[in-house]
Write an enzyme that holds these catalytic residues in place. Structure first.
Site, PDB file in Angstrom:
ATOM      1  N   GLN A  33       6.412 -13.447 -56.227  1.00  0.00           N
ATOM      2  CA  GLN A  33       7.281 -12.374 -56.723  1.00  0.00           C
ATOM      3  C   GLN A  33       8.135 -12.819 -57.906  1.00  0.00           C
ATOM      4  O   GLN A  33       8.233 -14.003 -58.204  1.00  0.00           O
ATOM      5  CB  GLN A  33       8.180 -11.879 -55.588  1.00  0.00           C
ATOM      6  N   ASP A 139       2.829 -17.810 -44.242  1.00  0.00           N
ATOM      7  CA  ASP A 139       2.771 -16.374 -44.028  1.00  0.00           C
ATOM      8  C   ASP A 139       3.260 -16.091 -42.594  1.00  0.00           C
ATOM      9  O   ASP A 139       2.670 -16.572 -41.621  1.00  0.00           O
ATOM     10  CB  ASP A 139       1.301 -15.954 -44.207  1.00  0.00           C
ATOM     11  N   ASP A 157      13.574 -10.444 -41.275  1.00  0.00           N
ATOM     12  CA  ASP A 157      14.489 -10.227 -42.402  1.00  0.00           C
ATOM     13  C   ASP A 157      13.639 -10.166 -43.670  1.00  0.00           C
ATOM     14  O   ASP A 157      13.586 -11.113 -44.440  1.00  0.00           O
ATOM     15  CB  ASP A 157      15.481 -11.394 -42.452  1.00  0.00           C
ATOM     16  N   SER A 158      12.978  -9.036 -43.847  1.00  0.00           N
ATOM     17  CA  SER A 158      11.966  -8.964 -44.899  1.00  0.00           C
ATOM     18  C   SER A 158      12.420  -8.128 -46.082  1.00  0.00           C
ATOM     19  O   SER A 158      13.423  -7.415 -46.015  1.00  0.00           O
ATOM     20  CB  SER A 158      10.705  -8.334 -44.313  1.00  0.00           C
ATOM     21  N   ASP A 160      11.334  -4.926 -48.738  1.00  0.00           N
ATOM     22  CA  ASP A 160      10.781  -3.607 -48.408  1.00  0.00           C
ATOM     23  C   ASP A 160       9.293  -3.755 -48.065  1.00  0.00           C
ATOM     24  O   ASP A 160       8.638  -4.672 -48.562  1.00  0.00           O
ATOM     25  CB  ASP A 160      10.927  -2.659 -49.606  1.00  0.00           C
TER      26      ASP A 160
HETATM   27  N1  AG3 Z   1      16.137  -7.913 -47.003  1.00  0.00           N
HETATM   28  C1  AG3 Z   1      16.177  -6.483 -46.983  1.00  0.00           C
HETATM   29  C2  AG3 Z   1      16.027  -5.904 -48.321  1.00  0.00           C
HETATM   30  C3  AG3 Z   1      15.826  -4.471 -48.343  1.00  0.00           C
HETATM   31  C4  AG3 Z   1      16.269  -3.998 -49.642  1.00  0.00           C
HETATM   32  N2  AG3 Z   1      15.716  -2.758 -49.897  1.00  0.00           N
HETATM   33  C5  AG3 Z   1      16.178  -1.913 -50.792  1.00  0.00           C
HETATM   34  N3  AG3 Z   1      17.260  -2.126 -51.441  1.00  0.00           N
HETATM   35  N4  AG3 Z   1      15.469  -0.860 -50.963  1.00  0.00           N
HETATM   36  C6  AG3 Z   1      17.257  -8.559 -47.499  1.00  0.00           C
HETATM   37  C7  AG3 Z   1      17.181 -10.009 -47.366  1.00  0.00           C
HETATM   38  C8  AG3 Z   1      18.492 -10.555 -47.029  1.00  0.00           C
HETATM   39  N5  AG3 Z   1      18.394 -11.750 -46.308  1.00  0.00           N
END
Ligand code: AG3
Length: 276
Positions: A33, A139, A157-158, A160
C-alpha cells in the site's frame, strides 16, 4: 506560508474529508500500500494508508481503547491474544495494559507500517519491544486458518474491507476465528460506520450470528472516520459482553465500565439503522 491540503480517498464514504496540513513527513509505496504521514495543526500526526486516514495522534484512543478493552474486560482472564492488522501498535499497547496477558501475537501483512509507526508515532508503537509481544509479518487470514483453540481474544484491527483486507469480514473468516478461539473466547473487529455503511454492518452481524452464539455491536465516536458513529462487532462463545466481568484496573482516557455499557445501544435503536 503556503496552504497545503490533504484530500482523503475513502472508498466507501459519500463525503471527502479535506484536512489543512502543516507538513508531509513521509511518503512511501510499500509492497502492499501507499503509506503517508502528515502533520495537522488540530489532529497531530496522521497515518494514511492508500489515501485513507487510519490514525491521528489526538483521537486514536477512542478507537483503540474501545476495540480492545470491550472484549478484554468482557473476559475474566485473557492470557493469549491475537491481533490481526494493527501495525501501528495502538491495539497492542492497549492489550498489554492487561496484566493477565502472557502472549500477544500481532500479525500485520505490512512490515513497513510497523516501521513507519516506530519512527513517527512513539505513543502508538511503544509496546513492540514488550517481551510478551510476538510480531509477525504475514497474511492474517492464512495465519488464523492454522490456529486451533489457542486464543482467549482475537482482535481484528484492519483497514477498510478493500483489497487484501476484504476477506476479514467474510463468514469463512469468522469460522476460522471461531476455531482459533478457546471454548470461552471472544472476537472483536472494527466494522465501519453505522450511518454510512449500514448494509455492510447488517451483513457482518448476520454472518457472525451463523458462527457465534452471542453476537453484538458496540459503537464509539471516531471523528476522523467519515460516518463518525463507528461500529465494532463482537462475537462471544460464552461470556456476556455488554458489561465488564472484572475490575477495570488499567489507565485509559475514554474507556470505563460505564462507557463499556453505554457503547452497546438497545437493539431497537440499532434496528433503525441496520437489519439485526
Ligand atoms: N483501522 C481502521 C481504519 C478504518 C478507516 N476507515 C475509514 N476512515 N473509512 C485503523 C487502524 C488503527 N490501528
Amino acid at each position: 506560508m503556503r496552504d497545503i491540503f490533504f484530500m482523503e480517498r475513502d472508498p466507501y464514504a459519500p463525503i471527502r474529508h479535506c484536512y489543512p496540513i502543516e507538513d508531509i513527513l513521509y511518503e512511501k509505496k510499500s509492497e502492499y500500500q501507499e503509506i503517508l504521514v502528515v502533520k495537522s495543526p488540530h489532529f497531530g500526526k496522521m497515518l494514511i494508508l492508500d489515501g485513507v486516514v487510519q490514525v491521528d495522534e489526538r483521537y486514536e484512543h477512542f478507537y483503540h481503547e474501545m476495540l480492545v478493552h470491550v472484549p478484554m474486560f468482557s473476559h475474566p482472564n485473557p492470557e493469549d491474544v491475537l491481533i490481526i492488522g494493527g501495525g501501528d501498535g495502538g491495539s497492542l499497547r492497549e492489550v498489554l495494559k492487561h496484566k493477565s496477558v502472557k502472549r500477544a501475537v500481532l500479525v500485520d501483512i505490512d512490515k513497513e507500517v510497523i516501521e513507519t509507526s516506530k519512527r513517527f508515532f512513539p505513543t502508538l508503537s511503544s509496546s513492540f519491544e514488550d517481551s510478551r509481544a510476538i510480531i509477525l509479518n504475514e497474511d492474517g487470514y492464512k495465519y488464523i486458518k492454522e490456529c486451533n483453540s489457542e486464543f482467549d481474544i482475537v482482535i481484528v484491527d484492519s483497514t477498510d474491507p478493500v483489497g487484501f483486507a476484504h476477506v476479514l469480514i467474510t463468514e469463512e473468516f469468522f469460522r476460522h476465528v471461531y476455531n482459533a478461539l478457546k471454548p470461552d473466547g471472544i472476537y472483536a473487529g472494527q466494522t465501519e460506520s453505522l450511518l454510512y455503511h449500514g448494509e455492510m454492518v447488517s451483513r457482518i452481524q448476520k454472518d457472525l450470528r451463523k458462527v457465534f452464539p452471542i453476537v453484538d455491536l458496540f459503537t464509539s465516536v471516531i471523528p476522523i472516520y467519515a460516518g463518525y458513529w463507528w461500529t465494532f462487532s463482537i462475537g462471544s462463545k460464552k461470556y456476556d459482553v455488554r458489561r465488564p466481568s472484572r475490575t477495570v484496573d488499567v489507565e485509559t482516557k475514554f474507556y470505563s465500565p460505564s462507557v463499556h455499557e453505554h457503547a452497546f445501544l438497545p437493539k431497537d435503536v440499532y434496528k433503525k439503522f441496520i437489519n439485526l
